[in-house]
Design a protein around this motif. Structure first.
Motif, PDB file in Angstrom:
ATOM      1  N   ALA A 145     -10.212  21.755   8.830  1.00  0.00           N
ATOM      2  CA  ALA A 145      -8.790  21.384   9.363  1.00  0.00           C
ATOM      3  C   ALA A 145      -8.229  22.556  10.371  1.00  0.00           C
ATOM      4  N   LEU A 146      -9.229  23.195  11.021  1.00  0.00           N
ATOM      5  CA  LEU A 146      -8.546  24.310  11.613  1.00  0.00           C
ATOM      6  C   LEU A 146      -8.299  23.582  13.049  1.00  0.00           C
ATOM      7  N   GLY A 147      -8.783  22.501  13.642  1.00  0.00           N
ATOM      8  CA  GLY A 147      -8.405  22.043  14.691  1.00  0.00           C
ATOM      9  C   GLY A 147      -7.104  21.436  14.782  1.00  0.00           C
ATOM     10  N   PHE A 148      -6.855  20.823  13.668  1.00  0.00           N
ATOM     11  CA  PHE A 148      -5.496  20.011  13.401  1.00  0.00           C
ATOM     12  C   PHE A 148      -4.305  21.094  13.411  1.00  0.00           C
ATOM     13  N   TYR A 149      -4.600  22.272  12.692  1.00  0.00           N
ATOM     14  CA  TYR A 149      -3.420  23.287  12.834  1.00  0.00           C
ATOM     15  C   TYR A 149      -3.582  23.971  14.000  1.00  0.00           C
ATOM     16  N   GLU A 150      -4.767  24.185  14.842  1.00  0.00           N
ATOM     17  CA  GLU A 150      -4.692  24.901  16.242  1.00  0.00           C
ATOM     18  C   GLU A 150      -3.788  23.964  17.242  1.00  0.00           C
ATOM     19  N   ARG A 151      -4.194  22.664  17.043  1.00  0.00           N
ATOM     20  CA  ARG A 151      -3.349  21.679  18.061  1.00  0.00           C
ATOM     21  C   ARG A 151      -1.582  21.769  17.699  1.00  0.00           C
ATOM     22  N   LEU A 152      -1.296  22.188  16.567  1.00  0.00           N
ATOM     23  CA  LEU A 152      -0.097  22.510  16.292  1.00  0.00           C
ATOM     24  C   LEU A 152       0.537  23.920  16.486  1.00  0.00           C
ATOM     25  N   GLY A 153      -0.127  24.638  17.181  1.00  0.00           N
ATOM     26  CA  GLY A 153       0.078  25.985  17.644  1.00  0.00           C
ATOM     27  C   GLY A 153      -0.361  27.198  16.535  1.00  0.00           C
ATOM     28  N   TYR A 154      -1.116  26.908  15.530  1.00  0.00           N
ATOM     29  CA  TYR A 154      -1.349  27.992  14.697  1.00  0.00           C
ATOM     30  C   TYR A 154      -2.645  28.647  15.190  1.00  0.00           C
ATOM     31  N   GLU A 155      -2.891  30.109  14.875  1.00  0.00           N
ATOM     32  CA  GLU A 155      -4.130  30.855  15.306  1.00  0.00           C
ATOM     33  C   GLU A 155      -4.683  31.255  14.026  1.00  0.00           C
ATOM     34  N   ALA A 156      -6.139  31.008  14.002  1.00  0.00           N
ATOM     35  CA  ALA A 156      -6.768  31.772  13.063  1.00  0.00           C
ATOM     36  C   ALA A 156      -6.995  33.092  13.036  1.00  0.00           C
ATOM     37  N   TYR A 157      -7.156  33.775  11.879  1.00  0.00           N
ATOM     38  CA  TYR A 157      -7.515  35.240  11.778  1.00  0.00           C
ATOM     39  C   TYR A 157      -8.125  35.532  10.661  1.00  0.00           C
ATOM     40  N   GLY A 158      -8.842  36.652  10.607  1.00  0.00           N
ATOM     41  CA  GLY A 158      -9.497  37.065   9.509  1.00  0.00           C
ATOM     42  C   GLY A 158     -10.798  36.327   9.343  1.00  0.00           C
ATOM     43  N   PRO A 159     -11.527  36.853   8.144  1.00  0.00           N
ATOM     44  CA  PRO A 159     -12.635  36.181   7.866  1.00  0.00           C
ATOM     45  C   PRO A 159     -12.472  34.699   7.171  1.00  0.00           C
ATOM     46  N   GLU A 160     -13.764  33.930   7.121  1.00  0.00           N
ATOM     47  CA  GLU A 160     -13.549  32.848   6.378  1.00  0.00           C
ATOM     48  C   GLU A 160     -13.653  33.398   4.703  1.00  0.00           C
ATOM     49  N   PHE A 161     -12.978  32.783   3.877  1.00  0.00           N
ATOM     50  CA  PHE A 161     -12.861  32.834   2.481  1.00  0.00           C
ATOM     51  C   PHE A 161     -12.895  31.645   1.546  1.00  0.00           C
ATOM     52  N   PRO A 162     -13.245  31.650   0.214  1.00  0.00           N
ATOM     53  CA  PRO A 162     -13.408  30.468  -0.561  1.00  0.00           C
ATOM     54  C   PRO A 162     -12.318  30.420  -1.259  1.00  0.00           C
ATOM     55  N   ASP A 163     -11.567  29.397  -1.301  1.00  0.00           N
ATOM     56  CA  ASP A 163     -10.737  28.786  -2.226  1.00  0.00           C
ATOM     57  C   ASP A 163     -10.811  27.660  -2.923  1.00  0.00           C
ATOM     58  N   ALA A 164     -10.556  27.741  -4.138  1.00  0.00           N
ATOM     59  CA  ALA A 164     -10.942  26.000  -4.956  1.00  0.00           C
ATOM     60  C   ALA A 164     -12.460  25.824  -4.495  1.00  0.00           C
ATOM     61  N   GLY A 165     -13.380  26.734  -4.227  1.00  0.00           N
ATOM     62  CA  GLY A 165     -14.618  26.180  -3.988  1.00  0.00           C
ATOM     63  C   GLY A 165     -14.919  25.792  -2.545  1.00  0.00           C
ATOM     64  N   MET A 166     -13.959  25.674  -1.825  1.00  0.00           N
ATOM     65  CA  MET A 166     -14.253  25.317  -0.105  1.00  0.00           C
ATOM     66  C   MET A 166     -13.732  26.333   0.651  1.00  0.00           C
ATOM     67  N   PRO A 167     -14.370  26.289   1.556  1.00  0.00           N
ATOM     68  CA  PRO A 167     -14.412  27.458   2.866  1.00  0.00           C
ATOM     69  C   PRO A 167     -12.857  27.387   3.466  1.00  0.00           C
ATOM     70  N   HIS A 168     -12.108  28.538   3.576  1.00  0.00           N
ATOM     71  CA  HIS A 168     -10.886  28.539   4.218  1.00  0.00           C
ATOM     72  C   HIS A 168     -10.612  29.620   5.190  1.00  0.00           C
ATOM     73  N   ARG A 169      -9.697  29.551   6.295  1.00  0.00           N
ATOM     74  CA  ARG A 169      -9.143  30.613   7.017  1.00  0.00           C
ATOM     75  C   ARG A 169      -7.773  30.731   6.883  1.00  0.00           C
ATOM     76  N   ALA A 170      -7.355  31.920   6.959  1.00  0.00           N
ATOM     77  CA  ALA A 170      -5.901  32.228   7.403  1.00  0.00           C
ATOM     78  C   ALA A 170      -5.567  31.796   8.686  1.00  0.00           C
ATOM     79  N   MET A 171      -4.493  31.369   8.954  1.00  0.00           N
ATOM     80  CA  MET A 171      -3.714  30.834  10.147  1.00  0.00           C
ATOM     81  C   MET A 171      -2.251  31.184  10.232  1.00  0.00           C
TER      82      MET A 171
END
Length: 155
Positions: free
Chosen positions: A125-151
């Motif tokens: 979902a990174l592209g969805f949030y990027e289109r809304l003005g969010y910027e990713a930061y930090g490394p990828e991390f697991p949450d509930a068994g799925m890869p995530h990034r902080a934005m």
């Protein structure tokens, strides 16, 4: 988004239950998140938002954490809210419901005097949030068994 879709704060018990039902369908049934970690202590004090169609049928939900709860999620900044539990039912995807929910969370954050919104996005979902003005930061991390990034997005 269709003008027939509205987003409102889920302030009564029926709306809150509708939010939880959407989350259960999307996260628990569809994505396999264990139900015992989907709901947490933050739900009691969070601002829950509910997207509805013209007939009042729930389409999606999101929540905003603020204050100490948000700071615990975002690295310690109580001036930044935490957007989470954004879920849109499969039949409503692609209609702008998710974007409307994000904007409603941002509006709720502004109403509380917050200066930004932080979130943990599933990597798909990174592209969805990027289109809304969010910027990713930090490394990828697991949450509930799925890869995530902080934005984050400043308001």
């Amino acid at each position: 988004m269709s003008p027939a879709v509205t987003v409102r704060a889920a302030e009564d018990p029926a709306d809150r239950e509708a939010c939880f039902a959407v989350r259960k369908e999307v996260f628990v049934a569809e994505q396999g998140v264990p139900e015992d970690i989907e709901y947490d202590a933050h739900d009691a004090d969070a601002v829950h938002l509910l997207a509805l169609d013209a007939d009042g049928t729930p389409l999606g939900t999101a929540r905003l954490l603020h204050g100490a709860a948000a700071a615990a999620k975002n690295g310690g900044d109580p001036a930044v809210g935490s957007l989470g539990r954004l879920a849109v039912l499969k039949r409503a995807r692609g209609l702008g419901v998710g974007a409307a929910l994000v904007r409603a969370v941002e509006d709720a954050a502004r109403e509380r005097g917050l200066t930004g919104v932080d979130l943990h996005a599933q990597t798909h979902a990174l592209g969805f949030y990027e289109r809304l003005g969010y910027e990713a930061y930090g490394p990828e991390f697991p949450d509930a068994g799925m890869p995530h990034r902080a934005m984050r997005r400043a308001l």
